[in-house]
Design an enzyme around this catalytic site. Structure first.
Site, short mmCIF file in Angstrom:
data_model
loop_
_atom_site.label_atom_id
_atom_site.label_comp_id
_atom_site.label_asym_id
_atom_site.label_seq_id
_atom_site.Cartn_x
_atom_site.Cartn_y
_atom_site.Cartn_z
N GLY A 95 66.03 51.92 46.86
CA GLY A 95 65.18 52.95 47.73
C GLY A 95 64.24 52.13 48.57
O GLY A 95 64.32 51.45 49.55
N GLU A 155 71.06 56.03 38.12
CA GLU A 155 70.17 56.24 38.46
C GLU A 155 69.04 57.14 37.81
O GLU A 155 69.22 58.48 38.12
CB GLU A 155 70.18 56.79 39.79
CG GLU A 155 70.39 55.67 40.78
CD GLU A 155 69.82 55.93 42.44
OE1 GLU A 155 69.31 54.96 42.90
OE2 GLU A 155 69.74 56.95 43.08
N ASN A 199 69.33 52.25 50.27
CA ASN A 199 69.38 53.86 50.45
C ASN A 199 68.09 54.26 51.24
O ASN A 199 67.22 54.17 50.69
CB ASN A 199 69.69 54.53 49.21
CG ASN A 199 69.43 56.27 49.54
OD1 ASN A 199 69.30 56.64 50.55
ND2 ASN A 199 69.25 57.14 48.47
N HIS A 222 73.43 61.96 44.85
CA HIS A 222 72.25 61.62 44.62
C HIS A 222 71.36 62.66 43.96
O HIS A 222 71.45 63.83 44.07
CB HIS A 222 71.54 60.95 45.75
CG HIS A 222 70.44 60.03 45.78
ND1 HIS A 222 69.24 60.61 45.52
CD2 HIS A 222 70.19 58.85 45.38
CE1 HIS A 222 68.04 59.84 45.27
NE2 HIS A 222 69.02 58.78 45.27
P1 13P Z 1 63.48 53.65 44.71
O1 13P Z 1 64.32 52.24 44.47
O2 13P Z 1 62.76 54.05 45.56
O3 13P Z 1 63.04 54.11 43.22
O4 13P Z 1 64.92 54.67 45.06
C1 13P Z 1 66.00 54.64 44.32
C2 13P Z 1 66.85 55.44 44.76
O5 13P Z 1 66.97 56.55 44.60
C3 13P Z 1 67.94 54.94 45.54
O6 13P Z 1 69.30 55.86 45.66
#
Ligand code: 13P
Length: 262
Positions: A235, A166, A9, A94
């Site tokens: 992310g 998440e 992402n 999200h």
């Molecule tokens: P991070 O890996 O930067 O914590 O982001 C996670 C995320 O929101 C993926 O959709």
């Protein structure tokens, strides 16, 4: 055997030319792995040019969002219908959308339904805030988010869905308190349990459940090896070709080990 899914992402990062450079690097470093799926989710602006650059045997595309109506006077929006020949997946719900854009349960439900109607697999994101967790509300939040988002789908449609757990408190917290894989496993099992209660065993075991939240190469194996974890949503580490390549290779390795023991 389900394929492990590694989703990048990119959020609102990378201009079109920066995204193109990253794709070039990923082509240099990531081989074609038929037993796993690697999905890139660039910005709306970058989807089309990137679609012309990627080797589709190696990478699939996802949008980071979409509008639930197929067509109409919705200035500024892009519908799932417009993306149907461009992407295989769409990230929906999200936490950034829920928090910054105040997306509620009904809108997310409509987006999930619109994606499915247009032949796009939703990657539905669910997860609780730090406060909700502290107050013992995590299960209720996850239950509400999952139940309402899939409420207009048939059991057959649910089987194809991807749900990413998440927890909001675990996103982008590379120097904060890390999530514990065993706690994440319990939450992912709970998501599958909800699907099972609503739509039965087949839907629950075929739906793919991912973990997302500060995944990096050093902890990717711990998450990817959890029973019932079908992949990761990455992310920040997905913006770095070395880190993302390492995570993809770990997923491939874990998948192969699982297949050897199957
Ligand atoms: P991070 O890996 O930067 O914590 O982001 C996670 C995320 O929101 C993926 O959709």
């Amino acid at each position: 055997m389900k394929k492990k899914l590694v989703v990048a992402n990119w959020k609102m990062h990378l201009s079109t030319s920066e995204a193109s450079i990253l794709v070039h690097r990923l082509h240099e470093h990531i081989k074609t792995h038929r037993t796993i799926e690697v999905v890139l989710a660039p910005s709306m602006l970058t989807l089309q040019p990137i679609s012309l650059e990627i080797d589709s045997r190696r990478f699939k595309l996802a949008s980071q969002d979409g509008y639930p109506k197929d067509d109409g006077p919705y200035t500024g929006e892009v519908s799932f219908a417009m993306m149907r020949d461009l992407v295989d997946y769409s990230i929906i719900g999200h936490s950034a959308r829920r928090i910054y854009f105040e997306e509620g349960l009904e809108l997310i439900r409509d987006k999930v339904q619109a994606a499915v109607r247009n032949g796009i697999t939703p990657i539905l994101c669910v997860g609780e805030t730090k406060n909700e967790r502290a107050q013992g509300e995590a299960k209720r939040v996850i239950h509400d988010q999952v139940t309402s988002a899939v409420s207009n789908l048939t059991a057959e449609e649910i089987e194809k869905i991807v749900i990413a757990y998440e927890p909001i408190w675990a996103i982008s917290t590379f120097d904060g308190e890390p999530s514990k894989p065993e706690d994440m496993q319990r939450a992912m099992e709970y998501i599958r349990q909800i699907i099972k209660e609503l739509y039965g065993e087949a839907a629950a075991s075929n739906a793919r459940v991912l973990y997302g939240g500060s995944v990096e190469p050093h902890d990717a194996r711990a998450y990817l090896s959890l029973p019932g974890c079908d992949g990761v949503l990455v992310g920040a580490a997905s913006l770095n070709y070395r880190q993302f390549t390492d995570i993809v290779e770990i997923a491939y390795d874990v998948q192969n080990q699982t297949e050897d023991h199957a």
